[in-house]
Enzyme design. Structure first.
Site, PDB file in Angstrom:
ATOM      1  CB  CYS A  90       8.242  -1.978   3.797  1.00  0.00           C
ATOM      2  SG  CYS A  90       6.874  -1.626   4.936  1.00  0.00           S
ATOM      3  CG  HIS A 140       6.360  -5.854   5.115  1.00  0.00           C
ATOM      4  ND1 HIS A 140       7.414  -5.041   5.464  1.00  0.00           N
ATOM      5  CD2 HIS A 140       6.826  -6.642   4.112  1.00  0.00           C
ATOM      6  CE1 HIS A 140       8.473  -5.335   4.719  1.00  0.00           C
ATOM      7  NE2 HIS A 140       8.128  -6.302   3.880  1.00  0.00           N
ATOM      8  CG  HIS A 152      10.738  -6.911   1.255  1.00  0.00           C
ATOM      9  ND1 HIS A 152      10.320  -7.366   2.478  1.00  0.00           N
ATOM     10  CD2 HIS A 152      11.661  -7.817   0.850  1.00  0.00           C
ATOM     11  CE1 HIS A 152      10.945  -8.484   2.796  1.00  0.00           C
ATOM     12  NE2 HIS A 152      11.755  -8.772   1.821  1.00  0.00           N
TER      13      HIS A 152
END
Length: 183
Positions: A90, A140, A152
């Site tokens: 990510c 994240h 993502h």
């Protein structure tokens, strides 16, 4: 000022002279800081703090949108620590989207969150970042696309790799911050 290496390979010299000692090479897409320009040469410092001189014609900037750059990775598999189409995580997706434009941003999600300007939900616009985690840590990061959608790299059941999707409920529940990285 940051610029990109526009050549496939550009020699980096110790002095602004093709006969000087060759100290390293820039590869296409490498971002460098330009510190001085002199008679067709640029004194640069690489991302890993290596100084030297390159021909000015090997350098330039790319205008663009980090989200468009991130979309070039759609379908790439998720790989913890990865930064290529063969596998990316990510924060690597965010890092590489900016890097492809000659903009260096931190590598990890918590660093990206700290480097960004905090935003309220009503300031949010496509291309801003959404970070996730808990009260202790950021785990994240995703690009906000608007209308409740994110882009993502994820490794969860039903979506493995770089995807564009409505923000999953489980992530929404772990939202930490909205941030805008400097361009």
């Amino acid at each position: 000022m940051l610029e990109l290496c526009l050549a496939d390979v550009a020699p980096v010299w110790a002095e602004p002279d093709d006969g000087a000692e060759r100290v390293t090479e820039l590869l296409g897409g490498d971002a460098v800081r330009v510190e001085e320009r002199r008679e067709g040469w640029a004194r640069i410092v690489t991302a890993y703090d290596y100084p030297g001189w390159v021909r000015e014609e090997a350098l330039g900037r790319r205008d663009g949108d980090p989200v468009a750059e991130a979309r070039a990775y759609l379908g790439a598999p998720y790989l913890w620590g990865g930064m290529t189409r063969r596998g990316i995580d990510c924060s690597g997706l965010v890092h590489m989207a900016y890097r492809r434009l000659g903009l260096l941003v931190p590598r990890d999600a918590d660093q990206q969150e700290a480097a960004g300007r905090p935003l309220s939900a009503d300031e949010l616009r496509p291309g801003d970042l959404v970070t996730y985690g808990d009260e202790r840590e950021t785990t994240h990061v995703a690009f906000w696309l608007g209308d409740g959608r994110i882009l993502h790299a994820t490794e969860r059941d039903g979506a493995d790799g770089v995807v564009e999707e409505p923000e999953p409920d489980d992530l929404r529940a772990k939202r930490r911050h909205f941030v805008r990285l400097p361009a």
